[in-house]
Every structure is written in C-alpha cells, then in structure tokens.
Design a protein around this motif. Structure first.
Motif, PDB file in Angstrom:
ATOM      1  N   ALA A 203       0.832  -1.209   0.000  1.00 30.65           N
ATOM      2  CA  ALA A 203       0.000   0.000   0.000  1.00 30.65           C
ATOM      3  C   ALA A 203       0.865   1.257   0.000  1.00 30.65           C
ATOM      4  N   LEU A 204       1.934   1.239   0.781  1.00 31.82           N
ATOM      5  CA  LEU A 204       2.839   2.385   0.804  1.00 31.82           C
ATOM      6  C   LEU A 204       3.536   2.558  -0.546  1.00 31.82           C
ATOM      7  N   PHE A 205       3.901   1.429  -1.183  1.00 30.46           N
ATOM      8  CA  PHE A 205       4.539   1.495  -2.500  1.00 30.46           C
ATOM      9  C   PHE A 205       3.587   2.120  -3.520  1.00 30.46           C
ATOM     10  N   LEU A 206       2.323   1.712  -3.496  1.00 30.19           N
ATOM     11  CA  LEU A 206       1.348   2.262  -4.438  1.00 30.19           C
ATOM     12  C   LEU A 206       1.132   3.755  -4.195  1.00 30.19           C
ATOM     13  N   LEU A 207       1.122   4.151  -2.933  1.00 33.58           N
ATOM     14  CA  LEU A 207       1.015   5.585  -2.617  1.00 33.58           C
ATOM     15  C   LEU A 207       2.225   6.342  -3.147  1.00 33.58           C
ATOM     16  N   ALA A 208       3.408   5.757  -2.976  1.00 38.52           N
ATOM     17  CA  ALA A 208       4.626   6.417  -3.454  1.00 38.52           C
ATOM     18  C   ALA A 208       4.644   6.498  -4.976  1.00 38.52           C
ATOM     19  N   ARG A 209       4.191   5.429  -5.634  1.00 44.20           N
ATOM     20  CA  ARG A 209       4.202   5.388  -7.102  1.00 44.20           C
ATOM     21  C   ARG A 209       3.174   6.350  -7.697  1.00 44.20           C
ATOM     22  N   ASN A 210       2.077   6.555  -6.970  1.00 48.09           N
ATOM     23  CA  ASN A 210       0.989   7.403  -7.475  1.00 48.09           C
ATOM     24  C   ASN A 210       0.732   8.567  -6.530  1.00 48.09           C
ATOM     25  N   ARG A 211       1.836   9.149  -6.019  1.00 49.28           N
ATOM     26  CA  ARG A 211       1.672  10.180  -4.988  1.00 49.28           C
ATOM     27  C   ARG A 211       0.987  11.442  -5.507  1.00 49.28           C
TER      28      ARG A 211
END
Length: 328
Positions: free
Chosen positions: A150-158
């Motif tokens: 979830a954190l990775f997806l937030l970082a990728r689509n910040r």
C-alpha cells in the motif's frame, strides 16, 4: 505502567529471586561481553540501514547518533516519542524536513515487522508442532506485506493521491486543516520505495542487522544455557520483536522480560534462566543506547526535558502548516 508492573511482578514470581541470582552468577561472562560488542555493531548497522531510506542525505555520524538518541528517548519517554524525536533531531542536522524523514521511519519499522513475521513463520511450526501455526504466521506476514505494498502504491501514485487528498480537503476543510502542507512532504518522503537500488540496500542492511541480533541472542543464550540452540534464539528474537508492541512503560520494561520468559518456556527452559537471559539482553541494550544516545544529545546541545516538550508539541500539532521544528 500498570501492564509493565504486572508483567515484571509476575515474571519475578515465576523465576524465584534465589534461582535468578544463581543463574546470573554462573553465566559465561566471555560470551556476554562478546554479545555486548555485537550489540554495538548492531547499532552501527542499524544506522546504515536507515541511510538508504534517507537517500544518503545524512552523514554516517549524524545517522548513528540520531538513531541512538531516538532509542534512548524511547527508553525514557512515554508513547514511544523517540521515533518522533529521531525525525525532529535529524531535521536539525540536515536539509531534510521533519515530514520527509517520518516516512523513512515508517518504512524501516514495516521492514522490521516483515523480518520478525518471517522469522516467526519459519520457527513457530517447529516450536509448537501445530498445523495452525504456519497459517497464523503466514497471515501475519501477509498483513505486513500488504501494508508495504500500500505504501509502494502511494509512493508510485503520490500525485494522484495528493490530488484526492486535496479534493477531500475542499469537501471537508477539517481534513485539509489537519494535514496541511505536511501531507505533500509525507508523500514525497515515501518516494524511496520507488528507487529500487536504494530500497534494496536498505533491505540488505536490515537483513544483516537481524542476523547480528540473532547471533547476539544465541551468544547470550549459550552464556546461560550451554545447550542452547539457534532455533531457540530465533524464535525468542522474533517473539520479543513482536511482543514489545504491547502497551508498556518506556523501554518495554517488564513486558519484554515476560515475552522472553514465555518464549523460552516453550523449550522447557526454567523461568530463572530465561529471566537471567532477558535481563542481560535488555540491560546491555540499555547501556549501549544510553551511552551513545547521551553523547549524541550532548553533541546536539539538547536537554531531555526540553526535547520532550518540543517533541510532545510536534506530536500533538494539528495546524494547517508544518510545525516550526527548526525554531530555537
């Protein structure tokens, strides 16, 4: 405090002070001293694990002393404010903002949980011999990995996430007031998850950190129990890492000892020997962190009371702008 006191009283009752003293007196001091030296190496490697998450924008000495300052404050301040203090102190020494540093600490903690769950995954079935053990450990690992994803997806689509936050803020102004500009810095700080090279370096150092901790636990275990096994050390280490998340006094006093005694009881280790092991491991960590953390605070010109007051205000801040963490 109540949970810590109950845990400490309970474990002392189980251990019997006389047998505890005998176990401490008969311990192999050479193995204990070697384990303490490994504890110092553990702290240095822990700092190296944090540096890639900071994109190496902080020097070695800055990170080493800041890590120990944070751990020292966790041992003496309530609510684990040492993590907030760590971000605050490093922001004073570097060009990184407080809200850029906080995500790196979150990622570091998630990686720790992943390794703890992984170690539990491989040791628990051998310890209890139950069919549900592997499923329970797999479930714990899945939750941790899901959080990391979830954190990775937030970082990728910040940018998208920030736009959604701004839309919510327009609909409900209280959300915008609570987060303010800090949310953008928070998302930017998560960008490290999209840098494969630095992230893998962080994973490597944290893996090495856990291996050192395992060796340290094994040495202390052998100091008190010559027939101690790697399985015992690995299971106890993972149990302790997860168990200290329970509410407790600063430094997990009492709770840590109870978790370790309970873990070693599954291998038939008497409570007195298990408690001697727990007290030695806990005290050695306290001493090392205390010395290095105190040196770091002195170098930074910080006092414990003043730092507690400022960190407490940061943790309670809900202004629409970032806290004034660079003020005098």
């Amino acid at each position: 405090l109540v949970i810590s006191v109950i845990s400490l009283v309970g474990v002392l009752y189980l251990a019997n002070p006389g047998r505890l003293y005998q176990a401490l007196r008969l311990a192999d001091s050479r193995l204990v001293l070697l384990a303490v030296a490994l504890g110092l190496l553990w702290l240095v490697v822990r700092a190296q694990a944090w540096r890639p998450l900071l994109r190496t924008q902080a020097g070695d000495s800055q990170v080493i002393f800041t890590v120990n300052e944070g751990y020292l404050l966790n041992n003496v301040l309530p609510f684990r404010l040492g993590e907030i203090a760590r971000a605050f102190l490093l922001s004073l020494k570097t060009n990184l903002s407080f809200w850029q540093i906080i995500p790196t600490i979150i990622v570091e903690r998630i990686l720790d949980l992943a390794f703890a769950a992984g170690m539990l995954l491989f040791t628990l079935p051998y310890v209890v011999g139950a069919s549900w053990a592997r499923q329970a450990a797999l479930g714990s690992a899945a939750v941790v990995l899901a959080g990391l994803l979830a954190l990775f997806l937030l970082a990728r689509n910040r940018r998208w996430a920030l736009a959604q936050y701004e839309k919510l803020g327009q609909r409900w102004p209280a959300i915008q007031k609570f987060g303010g500009h800090s949310v953008e810095s928070l998302f930017n700080g998560l960008a490290i998850l999209t840098d494969g090279r630095l992230f893998l370096w962080a994973v490597f150092w944290i893996l090495l950190n856990w291996l050192i901790a395992l060796f340290q636990y094994y040495l202390i275990l052998r100091a008190f129990i010559p027939e101690g096994q790697w399985l015992w050390a690995a299971f106890t280490l993972s149990a302790a890492a997860l168990g200290v998340a329970a509410p407790s006094s600063p430094g997990a006093v009492g709770v840590y000892e109870l978790v370790v005694v309970g873990a070693l009881a599954l291998f038939g280790i008497p409570a007195a020997m298990a408690l001697a092991f727990a007290l030695t491991a806990h005290l050695s960590q306290y001493l090392l962190v205390g010395v290095l953390g105190a040196i770091g605070l002195a170098r930074d010109g910080q006092s414990l009371i003043g730092l507690y007051d400022r960190v407490r205000r940061i943790s309670q801040s809900s202004d629409s702008s970032e806290p004034n963490i660079h003020g005098s």
